[in-house]
Design a protein around this motif. Structure first.
Motif, PDB file in Angstrom:
ATOM      1  N   ILE A 287       0.872  -1.225  -0.056  1.00  0.00           N
ATOM      2  CA  ILE A 287       0.086  -0.037   0.205  1.00  0.00           C
ATOM      3  C   ILE A 287       1.025   1.125  -0.014  1.00  0.00           C
ATOM      4  O   ILE A 287       1.820   1.328   0.944  1.00  0.00           O
ATOM      5  CB  ILE A 287      -0.918  -0.112   1.226  1.00  0.00           C
ATOM      6  N   ASN A 288       0.571   2.220  -0.905  1.00  0.00           N
ATOM      7  CA  ASN A 288       1.450   3.322  -0.937  1.00  0.00           C
ATOM      8  C   ASN A 288       0.368   4.452  -0.637  1.00  0.00           C
ATOM      9  O   ASN A 288      -0.548   4.638  -1.035  1.00  0.00           O
ATOM     10  CB  ASN A 288       2.035   3.750  -2.349  1.00  0.00           C
ATOM     11  N   GLU A 293      -3.222   9.962   2.068  1.00  0.00           N
ATOM     12  CA  GLU A 293      -4.212   9.355   1.335  1.00  0.00           C
ATOM     13  C   GLU A 293      -3.841   8.074   0.704  1.00  0.00           C
ATOM     14  O   GLU A 293      -2.787   7.969   0.173  1.00  0.00           O
ATOM     15  CB  GLU A 293      -4.911  10.212   0.494  1.00  0.00           C
ATOM     16  N   ILE A 294      -4.511   7.082   0.496  1.00  0.00           N
ATOM     17  CA  ILE A 294      -3.989   5.762  -0.294  1.00  0.00           C
ATOM     18  C   ILE A 294      -3.782   6.069  -1.621  1.00  0.00           C
ATOM     19  O   ILE A 294      -4.933   6.585  -2.254  1.00  0.00           O
ATOM     20  CB  ILE A 294      -4.834   4.565   0.254  1.00  0.00           C
ATOM     21  N   PHE A 295      -2.777   6.138  -2.360  1.00  0.00           N
ATOM     22  CA  PHE A 295      -2.416   6.130  -3.671  1.00  0.00           C
ATOM     23  C   PHE A 295      -2.561   5.223  -4.419  1.00  0.00           C
ATOM     24  O   PHE A 295      -3.194   5.101  -5.383  1.00  0.00           O
ATOM     25  CB  PHE A 295      -0.844   6.874  -3.772  1.00  0.00           C
ATOM     26  N   ALA A 311      -2.130  -2.967  -9.930  1.00  0.00           N
ATOM     27  CA  ALA A 311      -2.515  -1.801  -8.963  1.00  0.00           C
ATOM     28  C   ALA A 311      -3.662  -1.241  -9.153  1.00  0.00           C
ATOM     29  O   ALA A 311      -4.333  -1.598 -10.219  1.00  0.00           O
ATOM     30  CB  ALA A 311      -1.325  -0.680  -9.163  1.00  0.00           C
ATOM     31  N   VAL A 312      -4.283  -1.162  -8.111  1.00  0.00           N
ATOM     32  CA  VAL A 312      -5.320  -0.007  -7.974  1.00  0.00           C
ATOM     33  C   VAL A 312      -5.386   1.175  -7.364  1.00  0.00           C
ATOM     34  O   VAL A 312      -4.565   1.299  -6.120  1.00  0.00           O
ATOM     35  CB  VAL A 312      -6.381  -0.631  -7.118  1.00  0.00           C
ATOM     36  N   TYR A 313      -5.748   2.212  -8.180  1.00  0.00           N
ATOM     37  CA  TYR A 313      -5.397   3.601  -7.840  1.00  0.00           C
ATOM     38  C   TYR A 313      -6.846   4.147  -7.378  1.00  0.00           C
ATOM     39  O   TYR A 313      -7.602   4.534  -8.400  1.00  0.00           O
ATOM     40  CB  TYR A 313      -4.858   4.569  -8.917  1.00  0.00           C
TER      41      TYR A 313
END
Length: 341
Positions: A287-288, A293-295, A311-313
């Motif tokens: 998780i970035n 906020e989660i990017f 990935a999911v943005y």
């Protein structure tokens, strides 16, 4: 198609040409597939091209499947996050700490020894000199490679990426369900998500439309990775998927088809900070964060002749799947996509 989507596609095409990418790239905006392309050969000897329906190995990218399996068993009340390893498995680990829990194993904070410690050993292929890869067919076959080794640190002390921890989680799934690990995943993850082309396939009998993995040597020669990986993948890596199946997986996860809302949230919660700034680990998922906020939520997998990134943005409602049958490529494509985001 919006300007962003056109720019994304242009940049992906430029980058894939530049790095001579081999594999499949898929990008979805919401429910719309805005980019889908296949590059390179699935079989170099016969010059068979990759297609968007080719299956690829994803190495450690499937640790999330293992984490979901464990969360499903916890949701059913068969296990707890604070259950101790010694109470979950009837296998003896003479020098493991008594306090190692499921949570520690899921978050790479257990401190148990790893059979492949990336900080100590650079070449995954070295492993098979003592333990031939063709003997590694079931999860228990990994045990002699770490079962009698000493702890690396106290449980919960820090994050240290650990493959053996996920082997143990898979063995717990087997012990609690009576199913072989891959059978459990087929029935409880692939089936509900309609991932009809995905599976844990044995390398000596790969199904049709499966890319062979290639290792390029410095002298310009190449070889397949058939002697470089365990013959069958397990709880720490080695499943095969298609790009469209991977999209189905993300959609199934985020629509609570695999876990209820409470356990989906727990799975995707940043549980531990890794060594990199703004990077965290949930249960089986990286998780970035940017500006708190989660990017992105993302999966990575690297083995000889295999590389994978998906990935999911959440803010952009963008999902990406990048599979490759070479040792590198998806990272560069991901960076190109993120420049546009």
């Amino acid at each position: 198609m919006s300007t962003l989507h056109m720019d994304l596609s242009r940049r992906i095409n430029e980058t894939s040409k530049q790095i001579e990418f081999s594999g499949v790239i898929g990008v979805k905006a919401g429910d719309v597939l805005i980019h889908s392309s296949a590059h390179g050969y699935s079989n170099r000897s016969d010059e068979m091209m990759n297609t968007t329906e080719t299956r690829f190995g994803i190495a450690s990218g499937c640790k999330l499947f293992t984490a979901i399996a464990i969360c499903q068993l916890i949701q059913k009340g068969k296990l707890k996050f604070n259950s101790q390893l010694k109470d979950c498995l009837s296998i003896v680990f003479p020098d493991f700490h008594q306090n190692v829990t499921i949570h520690h194993l899921l978050t790479h904070t257990s401190g148990i020894p790893d059979y492949f410690d990336e900080n100590v050993m650079a070449d995954f292929e070295e492993l098979w000199q003592k333990n031939p890869m063709y003997h590694i067919k079931r999860l228990k076959d990994f045990l002699p490679m770490f079962q009698n080794d000493m702890m690396m640190f106290e449980p919960g002390e820090r994050f240290h990426y650990n493959n053996a921890g996920y082997i143990l989680l898979g063995l717990i799934v087997e012990e609690l369900t009576g199913l072989e690990f891959s059978e459990y995943i087929d029935n409880n993850i692939f089936l509900p998500c309609e991932m009809r082309d995905s599976g844990y396939f044995s390398m000596d009998k790969l199904p049709k439309k499966t890319a062979l993995g290639y290792i390029d040597d410095e002298n310009g020669t190449w070889r397949t990775n058939v002697y470089s990986l365990p013959i069958k993948g397990g709880a720490d890596g080695g499943a095969y998927i298609t790009a469209s199946d991977m999209f189905r997986f993300w959609e199934g996860l985020f629509s609570n088809q695999l876990l209820n809302q409470e356990y989906t949230n727990l799975l995707l919660k940043p549980h531990i900070s890794t060594k990199d700034e703004g990077e965290y680990y949930g249960y089986g998922v990286w998780i970035n964060k940017k500006n708190d906020e989660i990017f992105k939520y993302h999966l990575m997998g690297y083995d000889p002749g295999v590389s994978f990134n998906s990935a999911v943005y959440p803010a952009n409602r963008i999902k990406t799947v990048i599979t490759s049958n070479e040792s590198m490529g998806p990272y560069d494509i991901t960076c190109a996509i993120e420049k546009e985001l």
